[in-house]
Design a protein around this motif. Structure first.
Motif, PDB file in Angstrom:
ATOM      1  N   TYR A  32       0.862  -1.170   0.000  1.00 16.86           N
ATOM      2  CA  TYR A  32       0.000   0.000   0.000  1.00 16.86           C
ATOM      3  C   TYR A  32       0.907   1.231   0.000  1.00 16.86           C
ATOM      4  O   TYR A  32       1.922   1.257   0.671  1.00 16.86           O
ATOM      5  CB  TYR A  32      -0.903   0.004   1.229  1.00 16.86           C
ATOM      6  N   ALA A  94       3.228   0.710   3.149  1.00 19.08           N
ATOM      7  CA  ALA A  94       2.764  -0.224   4.167  1.00 19.08           C
ATOM      8  C   ALA A  94       2.763  -1.611   3.548  1.00 19.08           C
ATOM      9  O   ALA A  94       1.986  -1.868   2.624  1.00 19.08           O
ATOM     10  CB  ALA A  94       1.365   0.137   4.647  1.00 19.08           C
ATOM     11  N   PRO A  95       3.642  -2.502   3.995  1.00 15.81           N
ATOM     12  CA  PRO A  95       3.595  -3.869   3.479  1.00 15.81           C
ATOM     13  C   PRO A  95       2.224  -4.471   3.754  1.00 15.81           C
ATOM     14  O   PRO A  95       1.693  -4.310   4.858  1.00 15.81           O
ATOM     15  CB  PRO A  95       4.690  -4.580   4.276  1.00 15.81           C
ATOM     16  N   SER A  96       1.652  -5.107   2.741  1.00 18.86           N
ATOM     17  CA  SER A  96       0.335  -5.694   2.965  1.00 18.86           C
ATOM     18  C   SER A  96       0.471  -6.882   3.897  1.00 18.86           C
ATOM     19  O   SER A  96       1.496  -7.561   3.931  1.00 18.86           O
ATOM     20  CB  SER A  96      -0.276  -6.129   1.627  1.00 18.86           C
ATOM     21  N   GLY A  97      -0.556  -7.110   4.659  1.00 23.04           N
ATOM     22  CA  GLY A  97      -0.506  -8.209   5.596  1.00 23.04           C
ATOM     23  C   GLY A  97      -0.782  -7.747   7.002  1.00 23.04           C
ATOM     24  O   GLY A  97      -1.363  -6.688   7.236  1.00 23.04           O
ATOM     25  N   ASN A  98      -0.341  -8.535   7.922  1.00 20.42           N
ATOM     26  CA  ASN A  98      -0.717  -8.341   9.310  1.00 20.42           C
ATOM     27  C   ASN A  98       0.236  -7.385  10.027  1.00 20.42           C
ATOM     28  O   ASN A  98       0.882  -7.732  11.005  1.00 20.42           O
ATOM     29  CB  ASN A  98      -0.718  -9.696  10.005  1.00 20.42           C
ATOM     30  N   THR A  99       0.344  -6.172   9.495  1.00 18.91           N
ATOM     31  CA  THR A  99       1.232  -5.205  10.122  1.00 18.91           C
ATOM     32  C   THR A  99       0.671  -3.808   9.986  1.00 18.91           C
ATOM     33  O   THR A  99      -0.050  -3.508   9.040  1.00 18.91           O
ATOM     34  CB  THR A  99       2.639  -5.252   9.488  1.00 18.91           C
ATOM     35  N   GLY A 100       0.995  -2.955  10.932  1.00 16.35           N
ATOM     36  CA  GLY A 100       0.571  -1.568  10.850  1.00 16.35           C
ATOM     37  C   GLY A 100       1.693  -0.634  10.495  1.00 16.35           C
ATOM     38  O   GLY A 100       1.501   0.563  10.373  1.00 16.35           O
ATOM     39  N   LYS A 101       2.883  -1.174  10.316  1.00 17.94           N
ATOM     40  CA  LYS A 101       4.062  -0.344  10.127  1.00 17.94           C
ATOM     41  C   LYS A 101       4.007   0.394   8.804  1.00 17.94           C
ATOM     42  O   LYS A 101       3.715  -0.186   7.758  1.00 17.94           O
ATOM     43  CB  LYS A 101       5.302  -1.237  10.152  1.00 17.94           C
ATOM     44  N   LEU A 102       4.331   1.693   8.837  1.00 16.94           N
ATOM     45  CA  LEU A 102       4.586   2.465   7.620  1.00 16.94           C
ATOM     46  C   LEU A 102       6.084   2.671   7.523  1.00 16.94           C
ATOM     47  O   LEU A 102       6.738   3.023   8.507  1.00 16.94           O
ATOM     48  CB  LEU A 102       3.899   3.831   7.654  1.00 16.94           C
TER      49      LEU A 102
END
Lengths: 114, 117
Positions: A32, A94-102
């Motif tokens: 994203y 933002a890597p797609s998947g189970n993370t909120g990290k930008l």
């Protein structure tokens, strides 16, 4: 490792001229993508985002960005710059998947000449 | 509230002191994030919360840094025994859901500018 590169640290354009700010990312899948703007002493304001679908996305303040998968790029454009656009611009992934990290690029400072 | 609220807006403290930074997310946002921005740099991810749990703490620089969130709203970032390299702007963001799981952009506060003397 995932990374975001904004090759231009500073850009100066004349008011009324067109603008393109470059952003390249390194990531295995389609992430994203976001562009944020930061005025001095302020937080970040979201300009636009890409999640899927049409690769040309429109944002606020007359900005648009184009996602090019083959070039791993997400460049920001504006046809005619206004003096109030002077600010710092950040590209983020933002890597797609189970993370909120930008993951942010280092930023590009835009100066607008009258 | 209308946006993400952070307090204090500025904090000056002596080296070795503990500091607490507060973040009030947008009402209804279940995800909350902390970032650090050093002078002239981009933002570094520190930690994020989904509800009251923190699935990713990978960005916390050392065990002097900790964060908690209570009641799915307010979060506090605590830095113990501050060092001069901790000087930075600490930004908080929130989103309706976790960004990576769907089209949920993060909305940022104005940050806390922390200066360690």
């Amino acid at each position: 490792a995932q990374s975001v590169t904004q090759p231009d640290i500073h850009i100066t354009v004349s008011e009324g001229a067109s603008l393109e700010l470059r952003c390249n990312y390194s990531y295995g899948a389609t992430p994203y993508l976001f562009w944020y703007v930061q005025s001095p002493g302020q937080g970040l304001q979201l300009l636009l985002k890409y999640f899927s679908g049409d690769t040309l996305v429109q944002g606020i303040k007359g900005f648009e960005a184009e996602f090019k998968r083959s070039q791993s790029s997400f460049n920001l454009r504006k046809p005619s710059v206004h003096w109030s656009d002077a600010a710092e611009y950040f590209c983020a992934v933002a890597p797609s998947g189970n993370t909120g990290k930008l993951i942010f690029g280092q930023g590009t400072t835009l100066q607008v000449k009258p | 509230g209308a946006g993400v609220s952070q307090s204090p807006s500025n904090k000056v403290t002596e080296k070795g002191k503990d500091v607490e930074l507060r973040c009030d997310p947008i009402s209804g946002h279940t995800a909350l994030y902390w970032y650090r921005q050093r002078l002239g740099q981009g933002l570094e991810f520190l930690i994020y919360f989904q509800g009251n749990s923190a699935p990713d703490k990978s960005g916390l620089p050392s065990d002097r840094f900790s964060a908690e969130r209570t009641g799915e709203s307010v979060s506090t970032l605590t830095i113990q025994r501050t060092q001069q390299e901790d000087s930075a702007v600490y930004l908080c963001a929130s989103s309706f859901g976790v960004t990576g799981r769907g089209n949920q952009p993060q909305h940022f506060g104005d940050g806390t500018r922390l200066s360690i003397l």
